[in-house]
Design an enzyme around this catalytic site. Structure first.
Site, PDB file in Angstrom:
ATOM      1  N   HIS A 277      11.363  -8.936   3.991  1.00  0.00           N
ATOM      2  CA  HIS A 277      10.485  -8.546   3.024  1.00  0.00           C
ATOM      3  C   HIS A 277      11.112  -6.846   2.430  1.00  0.00           C
ATOM      4  CE1 HIS A 277       6.777  -7.801   0.384  1.00  0.00           C
ATOM      5  NE2 HIS A 277       6.846  -9.348   0.352  1.00  0.00           N
TER       6      HIS A 277
ATOM      7  N   ASP B 235       6.556  -8.946  11.669  1.00  0.00           N
ATOM      8  CA  ASP B 235       5.987  -9.562  10.468  1.00  0.00           C
ATOM      9  C   ASP B 235       5.802 -11.214  10.522  1.00  0.00           C
ATOM     10  OD1 ASP B 235       5.011  -9.856   7.996  1.00  0.00           O
ATOM     11  OD2 ASP B 235       6.867  -9.134   7.134  1.00  0.00           O
TER      12      ASP B 235
ATOM     13  N   CYS C 176      10.625 -10.352  -3.302  1.00  0.00           N
ATOM     14  CA  CYS C 176      10.369  -9.168  -2.041  1.00  0.00           C
ATOM     15  C   CYS C 176      11.240  -8.884  -1.617  1.00  0.00           C
ATOM     16  CB  CYS C 176       8.868  -8.519  -1.971  1.00  0.00           C
ATOM     17  SG  CYS C 176       7.452  -8.867  -3.259  1.00  0.00           S
TER      18      CYS C 176
ATOM     19  N   LYS D  14      -3.436 -13.762   2.405  1.00  0.00           N
ATOM     20  CA  LYS D  14      -2.528 -15.476   2.854  1.00  0.00           C
ATOM     21  C   LYS D  14      -3.596 -16.622   3.265  1.00  0.00           C
ATOM     22  CE  LYS D  14       1.708 -12.855   1.821  1.00  0.00           C
ATOM     23  NZ  LYS D  14       1.908 -12.968   0.434  1.00  0.00           N
TER      24      LYS D  14
ATOM     25  N   GLN E 162       3.761 -14.381   6.578  1.00  0.00           N
ATOM     26  CA  GLN E 162       3.674 -15.694   6.964  1.00  0.00           C
ATOM     27  C   GLN E 162       3.470 -16.412   7.903  1.00  0.00           C
ATOM     28  OE1 GLN E 162       3.868 -17.094   3.404  1.00  0.00           O
ATOM     29  NE2 GLN E 162       5.110 -15.226   2.698  1.00  0.00           N
TER      30      GLN E 162
HETATM   31  N1  C6P Z   1       5.134 -12.065   0.716  1.00  0.00           N
HETATM   32  C1  C6P Z   1       5.740 -13.709  -1.714  1.00  0.00           C
HETATM   33  O1  C6P Z   1       5.088 -14.210  -2.109  1.00  0.00           O
HETATM   34  P1  C6P Z   1       1.241  -7.837   1.862  1.00  0.00           P
HETATM   35  O2  C6P Z   1       1.606  -7.255   0.232  1.00  0.00           O
HETATM   36  O3  C6P Z   1       1.377  -7.062   2.265  1.00  0.00           O
HETATM   37  O4  C6P Z   1      -0.573  -8.057   2.143  1.00  0.00           O
HETATM   38  O5  C6P Z   1       2.621  -8.533   2.248  1.00  0.00           O
HETATM   39  C2  C6P Z   1       3.434  -7.790   2.337  1.00  0.00           C
HETATM   40  C3  C6P Z   1       4.573  -9.369   3.171  1.00  0.00           C
HETATM   41  C4  C6P Z   1       4.915  -8.998   4.438  1.00  0.00           C
HETATM   42  N2  C6P Z   1       5.656  -9.788   5.001  1.00  0.00           N
HETATM   43  C5  C6P Z   1       6.213 -11.011   4.561  1.00  0.00           C
HETATM   44  C6  C6P Z   1       6.690 -11.649   5.176  1.00  0.00           C
HETATM   45  C7  C6P Z   1       5.697 -11.520   3.407  1.00  0.00           C
HETATM   46  O6  C6P Z   1       5.796 -12.690   2.542  1.00  0.00           O
HETATM   47  C8  C6P Z   1       4.595 -10.580   2.211  1.00  0.00           C
HETATM   48  C9  C6P Z   1       3.898 -10.721   1.184  1.00  0.00           C
HETATM   49  C10 C6P Z   1       3.918 -12.539  -1.209  1.00  0.00           C
HETATM   50  O7  C6P Z   1       6.136 -13.640  -0.181  1.00  0.00           O
HETATM   51  C11 C6P Z   1       4.097 -11.421  -1.901  1.00  0.00           C
HETATM   52  S1  C6P Z   1       5.679 -10.589  -1.918  1.00  0.00           S
END
Ligand code: C6P
Length: 431
Positions: free
Chosen positions: A131, A217, A388, A243, A220
């Protein structure tokens, strides 16, 4: 002997759905089907109530006052940290730093650890499925320090190529950091992070002076499966509250204690200091050294309530439920002509994320935004775009994809509504 064919469902979705007020909404006159959980999950009444109760009964600033309300707020805030630490089996709650989200947690590591430890000529190893949040902070760090980024490639099936020969190529004596997603937000791939870390440690301790640090990371992963950080044994692990049923604005950085002790602060100001003089200051103990200013107290409390809710369901059941739903959806989608699904075919190897396109003559035949708009007219919320992960789109040779992503309240009946909606889109586009 009688063979039992009907097994008990992993989750009681009828009961769960009653906890989520938003799920009774209608969208364009149709009952909402919320399939955009990888972007953000919906929130149960219990989480909303925990936040309201904090504001209605206990609101005060934390770590500052000696009055009763401040003590209550501090106890609830630190209690939430303990719940979160236990939820991911972090061991010591002092290793849990509250941030705004996963993105901020990665930036914290890139600034506080990276600026101190990465030098010109060093290598930062990422993967092709990251991401932007686990890519752009490292690009900035590399630009500033003169370090180099390298990428572990993915296979045709959307899995990391991490067998020994690949690692020999990618993990060198100059590798200082490896940053890998636990679960891909596009491919759904569940990366074998524990085994990967073991292989990296083994290769580097055998061959090099220093072993690289590893960041995972888990944005997910933590919402969808049992995660034991102590078992995986990374140096850094990040995730995000919104999430996993929690509110927006709260995220988590886990780090090994000695790293947190050694790192300089990220942001500075109130609450992160022990003593301040005119010219210099000393830092508070971990984790507060990294939590400058008034924190998101309500957010942390909401996240603690979300951890309680997920614990009450059992994370193994959450994973099994999503696996079953994913297998069902993959099978149903396979009947849609010209539909291409990205990522592993085996539901064992993937989380509850399915990205796809309608492809004709090697071209995406319906732009995912058009597809998502048509599904929306049927009350079905899916995400479309590059998710993203623009470099990954290049590897997949597509401009974008549509994505459904499941959670605890989704059902097979909802998946059944997806298929005719997809056929409707194809009819509109005369495909
Ligand atoms: N992915 C998606 O629709 P934040 O925005 O900091 O809470 O999470 C960022 C992030 C980091 N790593 C992974 C693997 C992610 O999937 C995400 C967020 C969302 O896929 C929003 S772009």
């Amino acid at each position: 002997m009688k063979v039992e064919t009907k097994t008990k469902p992993n989750l009681d979705t009828d009961k769960i759905r009653k906890d989520f007020p938003i799920l009774s909404r209608e969208i364009h006159g149709k009952p909402l089907v919320y399939f955009d959980n990888a972007a953000t999950s919906q929130k149960p009444k219990q989480v909303i109530a925990a936040i309201s109760n904090y504001y209605e009964q206990h609101n005060a600033n934390v770590h500052r006052g000696v009055h009763k309300l401040s003590e209550e707020a501090t106890a609830a805030f630190e209690g939430a940290r303990k719940k979160v630490a236990d939820f991911v089996n972090a061991g010591d709650m002092r290793q849990i730093v509250f941030t705004r989200n996963a993105t901020e947690a990665i930036n914290l590591v890139a600034y506080s650890w990276g600026r101190k430890n990465i030098k010109k000529g060093d290598e930062i190893l990422l993967t092709q499925m990251e991401h932007h949040s686990n890519l752009v902070p490292w690009q900035l760090l590399a630009k500033e320090t003169g370090a180099k980024l390298k990428f572990i490639p993915i296979s045709e099936s959307g899995e990391l190529r991490i067998h020994v020969l690949e690692l020999e190529k990618y993990v060198t004596s100059r590798t200082k950091l490896v940053a890998i997603t636990h679960v891909s937000n596009v491919l759904g791939t569940i990366n074998p992070v524990k085994q990967t870390i073991e292989k990296i440690y083994e290769r580097s301790t055998k061959n090099f002076e220093l072993r690289p640090k590893v960041l995972i990371d888990g944005a997910q992963a933590v919402p969808h499966m049992p995660v034991s950080i102590q078992h995986i044994n990374p140096d850094f692990y990040v995730f995000t509250g919104h999430k996993m049923l929690g509110p927006t604005g709260i995220g988590v950085l886990y780090a090994k204690k000695e790293l947190l002790e050694d790192m300089d602060p990220f942001l500075s100001g109130g609450d992160m200091i022990l003593e301040v003089d005119w010219e210099k200051s000393s830092w508070n103990y971990i984790p507060w050294k990294f939590e400058a200013g008034t924190p998101d107290v309500a957010g942390a409390i909401g996240l603690g309530a979300a951890a309680d809710y997920l614990n009450s369901l059992g994370m193994k059941n959450v994973r099994e439920h999503e696996k079953e739903l994913t297998a069902y959806a993959l099978e149903k989608l396979s009947a849609v002509k010209d539909l291409v699904v990205y990522g592993p075919k085996d539901p064992e190897k993937r989380g509850g994320v399915i990205s796809f396109n309608i492809v004709k003559n090697d071209q995406v035949a319906i732009h995912p935004h058009d597809l998502a708009s048509i599904l929306d007219t049927e009350g079905i919320a899916v995400r479309s775009g590059h998710h993203c992960a623009q470099p990954l789109m290049k590897v997949l040779e597509i401009p974008a994809a549509a994505r459904v992503s499941f959670y605890i309240y989704n059902t097979k009946d909802e998946v059944n509504r997806l298929i005719p909606a997809m056929e409707k889109a194809k009819r509109i586009f005369k495909l």
